[in-house]
Scaffold this motif. Structure first.
Motif, PDB file in Angstrom:
ATOM      1  N   VAL A   6       4.966  -5.208  -7.577  1.00 34.23           N
ATOM      2  CA  VAL A   6       5.606  -6.464  -7.154  1.00 34.23           C
ATOM      3  C   VAL A   6       6.067  -7.259  -8.382  1.00 34.23           C
ATOM      4  CG1 VAL A   6       5.250  -8.686  -5.997  1.00 34.23           C
ATOM      5  CG2 VAL A   6       4.414  -6.580  -4.934  1.00 34.23           C
ATOM      6  N   LEU A   7       5.198  -7.373  -9.376  1.00 38.12           N
ATOM      7  CA  LEU A   7       5.606  -8.068 -10.603  1.00 38.12           C
ATOM      8  C   LEU A   7       6.714  -7.288 -11.319  1.00 38.12           C
ATOM      9  CD1 LEU A   7       4.295 -10.772 -11.884  1.00 38.12           C
ATOM     10  CD2 LEU A   7       3.039  -9.773  -9.978  1.00 38.12           C
ATOM     11  N   GLY A   8       6.635  -5.963 -11.237  1.00 41.01           N
ATOM     12  CA  GLY A   8       7.637  -5.119 -11.905  1.00 41.01           C
ATOM     13  C   GLY A   8       9.028  -5.318 -11.340  1.00 41.01           C
ATOM     14  N   VAL A   9       9.130  -5.357 -10.027  1.00 45.26           N
ATOM     15  CA  VAL A   9      10.449  -5.534  -9.396  1.00 45.26           C
ATOM     16  C   VAL A   9      10.874  -7.002  -9.470  1.00 45.26           C
ATOM     17  CG1 VAL A   9      11.748  -5.370  -7.226  1.00 45.26           C
ATOM     18  CG2 VAL A   9      10.112  -3.557  -7.850  1.00 45.26           C
ATOM     19  N   ASN A  10       9.996  -7.905  -9.021  1.00 46.98           N
ATOM     20  CA  ASN A  10      10.412  -9.296  -8.802  1.00 46.98           C
ATOM     21  C   ASN A  10      10.515 -10.112 -10.080  1.00 46.98           C
ATOM     22  OD1 ASN A  10      10.112  -8.464  -6.166  1.00 46.98           O
ATOM     23  ND2 ASN A  10       8.654 -10.042  -5.573  1.00 46.98           N
ATOM     24  N   LEU A  11       9.706  -9.779 -11.092  1.00 46.36           N
ATOM     25  CA  LEU A  11       9.721 -10.595 -12.319  1.00 46.36           C
ATOM     26  C   LEU A  11      10.250  -9.808 -13.516  1.00 46.36           C
ATOM     27  CD1 LEU A  11       9.148 -13.285 -13.678  1.00 46.36           C
ATOM     28  CD2 LEU A  11       6.759 -12.572 -13.956  1.00 46.36           C
ATOM     29  N   LYS A  12       9.651  -8.637 -13.781  1.00 45.35           N
ATOM     30  CA  LYS A  12      10.169  -7.839 -14.898  1.00 45.35           C
ATOM     31  C   LYS A  12      11.621  -7.449 -14.629  1.00 45.35           C
ATOM     32  CE  LYS A  12       9.254  -3.381 -16.090  1.00 45.35           C
ATOM     33  NZ  LYS A  12       8.496  -2.202 -16.542  1.00 45.35           N
ATOM     34  N   GLY A  13      11.951  -7.202 -13.360  1.00 45.28           N
ATOM     35  CA  GLY A  13      13.329  -6.851 -13.019  1.00 45.28           C
ATOM     36  C   GLY A  13      14.310  -7.935 -13.431  1.00 45.28           C
ATOM     37  N   VAL A  14      13.929  -9.190 -13.234  1.00 45.64           N
ATOM     38  CA  VAL A  14      14.810 -10.302 -13.640  1.00 45.64           C
ATOM     39  C   VAL A  14      14.963 -10.309 -15.158  1.00 45.64           C
ATOM     40  CG1 VAL A  14      15.080 -12.816 -13.626  1.00 45.64           C
ATOM     41  CG2 VAL A  14      14.196 -11.647 -11.581  1.00 45.64           C
ATOM     42  N   PHE A  15      13.840 -10.147 -15.862  1.00 48.74           N
ATOM     43  CA  PHE A  15      13.887 -10.079 -17.334  1.00 48.74           C
ATOM     44  C   PHE A  15      14.802  -8.948 -17.800  1.00 48.74           C
ATOM     45  CE2 PHE A  15      11.683  -7.368 -20.600  1.00 48.74           C
ATOM     46  CZ  PHE A  15      12.240  -7.965 -21.727  1.00 48.74           C
ATOM     47  N   LEU A  16      14.611  -7.743 -17.234  1.00 45.41           N
ATOM     48  CA  LEU A  16      15.390  -6.591 -17.707  1.00 45.41           C
ATOM     49  C   LEU A  16      16.886  -6.786 -17.445  1.00 45.41           C
ATOM     50  CD1 LEU A  16      13.125  -3.585 -16.569  1.00 45.41           C
ATOM     51  CD2 LEU A  16      13.423  -4.490 -18.897  1.00 45.41           C
ATOM     52  N   CYS A  17      17.227  -7.305 -16.269  1.00 48.70           N
ATOM     53  CA  CYS A  17      18.653  -7.491 -15.948  1.00 48.70           C
ATOM     54  C   CYS A  17      19.263  -8.567 -16.852  1.00 48.70           C
ATOM     55  CB  CYS A  17      18.832  -7.851 -14.472  1.00 48.70           C
ATOM     56  SG  CYS A  17      18.444  -6.471 -13.354  1.00 48.70           S
ATOM     57  N   CYS A  18      18.519  -9.655 -17.082  1.00 46.40           N
ATOM     58  CA  CYS A  18      19.037 -10.693 -17.981  1.00 46.40           C
ATOM     59  C   CYS A  18      19.191 -10.134 -19.390  1.00 46.40           C
ATOM     60  CB  CYS A  18      18.106 -11.905 -17.994  1.00 46.40           C
ATOM     61  SG  CYS A  18      18.128 -12.833 -16.447  1.00 46.40           S
ATOM     62  N   ARG A  19      18.173  -9.438 -19.865  1.00 50.23           N
ATOM     63  CA  ARG A  19      18.225  -8.891 -21.222  1.00 50.23           C
ATOM     64  C   ARG A  19      19.448  -8.001 -21.415  1.00 50.23           C
ATOM     65  NH1 ARG A  19      13.593  -4.951 -23.671  1.00 50.23           N
ATOM     66  NH2 ARG A  19      14.619  -3.512 -22.236  1.00 50.23           N
ATOM     67  N   ALA A  20      19.773  -7.247 -20.374  1.00 52.83           N
ATOM     68  CA  ALA A  20      20.886  -6.294 -20.487  1.00 52.83           C
ATOM     69  C   ALA A  20      22.251  -6.977 -20.496  1.00 52.83           C
ATOM     70  CB  ALA A  20      20.814  -5.286 -19.337  1.00 52.83           C
TER      71      ALA A  20
ATOM     72  N   VAL B  89       3.624 -14.452  -4.921  1.00 51.92           N
ATOM     73  CA  VAL B  89       3.676 -15.864  -5.332  1.00 51.92           C
ATOM     74  C   VAL B  89       3.776 -15.959  -6.860  1.00 51.92           C
ATOM     75  CG1 VAL B  89       2.412 -18.047  -5.335  1.00 51.92           C
ATOM     76  CG2 VAL B  89       2.422 -16.614  -3.276  1.00 51.92           C
ATOM     77  N   ALA B  90       2.968 -15.154  -7.554  1.00 58.96           N
ATOM     78  CA  ALA B  90       2.997 -15.167  -9.021  1.00 58.96           C
ATOM     79  C   ALA B  90       4.370 -14.742  -9.542  1.00 58.96           C
ATOM     80  CB  ALA B  90       1.919 -14.234  -9.575  1.00 58.96           C
ATOM     81  N   SER B  91       4.933 -13.722  -8.925  1.00 59.62           N
ATOM     82  CA  SER B  91       6.236 -13.230  -9.400  1.00 59.62           C
ATOM     83  C   SER B  91       7.307 -14.299  -9.236  1.00 59.62           C
ATOM     84  CB  SER B  91       6.630 -11.942  -8.670  1.00 59.62           C
ATOM     85  OG  SER B  91       6.972 -12.183  -7.304  1.00 59.62           O
ATOM     86  N   LYS B  92       7.286 -15.003  -8.110  1.00 56.99           N
ATOM     87  CA  LYS B  92       8.347 -15.984  -7.857  1.00 56.99           C
ATOM     88  C   LYS B  92       8.143 -17.247  -8.697  1.00 56.99           C
ATOM     89  CE  LYS B  92      10.720 -13.441  -5.050  1.00 56.99           C
ATOM     90  NZ  LYS B  92      12.071 -12.980  -5.442  1.00 56.99           N
ATOM     91  N   GLY B  93       6.877 -17.620  -8.922  1.00 61.12           N
ATOM     92  CA  GLY B  93       6.616 -18.725  -9.849  1.00 61.12           C
ATOM     93  C   GLY B  93       7.142 -18.382 -11.231  1.00 61.12           C
ATOM     94  N   GLY B  94       6.953 -17.134 -11.625  1.00 63.38           N
ATOM     95  CA  GLY B  94       7.460 -16.668 -12.917  1.00 63.38           C
ATOM     96  C   GLY B  94       8.978 -16.734 -12.986  1.00 63.38           C
ATOM     97  N   VAL B  95       9.635 -16.414 -11.883  1.00 59.74           N
ATOM     98  CA  VAL B  95      11.110 -16.454 -11.873  1.00 59.74           C
ATOM     99  C   VAL B  95      11.602 -17.882 -12.085  1.00 59.74           C
ATOM    100  CG1 VAL B  95      13.170 -16.105 -10.443  1.00 59.74           C
ATOM    101  CG2 VAL B  95      11.382 -14.361 -10.479  1.00 59.74           C
ATOM    102  N   VAL B  96      10.962 -18.849 -11.433  1.00 67.99           N
ATOM    103  CA  VAL B  96      11.376 -20.247 -11.626  1.00 67.99           C
ATOM    104  C   VAL B  96      11.155 -20.656 -13.083  1.00 67.99           C
ATOM    105  CG1 VAL B  96      10.923 -22.644 -10.976  1.00 67.99           C
ATOM    106  CG2 VAL B  96      10.981 -20.857  -9.210  1.00 67.99           C
TER     107      VAL B  96
END
Ligand SMILES: NC(=O)c1ccc[n+]([C@@H]2O[C@H](COP(=O)([O-])OP(=O)(O)OC[C@H]3O[C@@H](n4cnc5c(N)ncnc54)[C@H](O)[C@@H]3O)[C@@H](O)[C@H]2O)c1
Length: 250
Positions: free
Chosen positions: A110-124, A157-164
């Motif tokens: 869940v953290l991998g898709v919802n939070l790390k995924g945002v990081f990876l897409c932004c980084r790219a 919840v943790a993943s979405k808090g991280g996204v904000v």
């Protein structure tokens, strides 16, 4: 048609909010990279856009994999005039287990898709947007980031808090480069994300407590994303807009 000539990557575009967002940005004139982990769903969205007279390419991606994300960005550069103007980080998964039953594997995914995924897409896309001196990033978080969730699991919840939080961090880091970063916190919507669980009673209670008296439609979210992707939102930066029919408005 304010997005003519722009290329937009929408992750999780195969269904739900992502499909509505892709259709809406295409209507506004953007060329769409409809990216999803399910090839057939990505192709369906791209076909819907093309049938409506728009421009779209399907792309298979697992946003939790750096290599897969890099391939998605190459697909976007090849699709149009070698640009990435808009990135909508929408792909997500949802789980509802009590904390003591939440497995480490589920937490990681869940953290991998919802939070790390945002990081990876932004980084790219950041180097491309910096070279353009222009870009728009819109992150789809959740009402769960605002209120701790109603029936969402701790990992969600943790993943979405991280996204904000990273939306604010990216806004501070990237504003000087002409890259505008915002987010959306959707309220409950009857998309397929909760498929397989009988949550009727909880869902009905949520709707009952929503002042506007209904769940979100994907188009409710897509319209706000389209605003954030447009020039009309040029001075909105680091914000995550609540789109929940008033369920949480304090
Ligand atoms: N539906 C709701 O009530 C609700 C509320 C708040 C926030 N959200 C968020 O909105 C976003 C979209 O959710 P939805 O309701 O449209 O769900 P959905 O299940 O209908 O669509 C999600 C899409 O993401 C894709 N996806 C899943 N994992 C992926 C991965 N690793 N890589 C690429 N694509 C992947 C799925 O294949 C699917 O097409 C999610 O981030 C979700 O957390 C949804």
């Amino acid at each position: 048609m304010g997005l003519v000539g722009q290329t937009a990557i929408v992750t999780g575009a195969g269904k739900g909010f992502g499909r509505a967002i892709a259709l809406r940005l295409a209507k506004d004139g953007a060329g769409i990279v409809a990216a999803d982990i399910h090839a057939a769903h990505a192709e369906e969205t791209a076909a819907l856009i093309r049938t409506a007279g728009g421009d779209a390419t399907p792309c298979v991606v697992d946003v939790a994999s750096a290599g897969s994300v890099e391939a998605m960005v190459q697909c976007a550069l090849a699709h149009g005039p070698g640009r990435v103007d808009i990135l909508v980080n929408n792909a997500g998964i949802w789980k509802s287990t009590p904390t003591e039953e939440t497995t480490e594997a589920d937490w990681d995914r869940v953290l991998g898709v919802n939070l790390k995924g945002v990081f990876l897409c932004c980084r790219a896309v950041i180097p491309i947007m910096k070279a353009q001196a222009r870009g728009r990033i819109v992150n789809i978080a959740s009402i769960a980031a605002r209120n701790g969730g109603t029936f969402s699991g701790i990992h969600y919840v943790a993943s979405k808090g991280g996204v904000v939080a990273i939306t604010k961090k990216l806004a501070k880091e990237l504003g000087a480069f002409g890259i505008v970063v915002n987010g959306v916190n959707p309220g409950h919507s009857d998309t397929g994300i909760m498929a397989g669980l009988d949550l009727t009673a909880v869902r009905d209670a949520l709707v009952k407590n929503t002042p506007l008296g209904r769940p979100a439609e994907p188009e409710d979210i897509a319209d706000v994303v389209a605003f954030l992707a447009s020039d009309a939102a040029r001075f909105v930066h680091g914000e995550t807009i609540e789109v929940n029919g008033g369920l949480v408005c304090d």
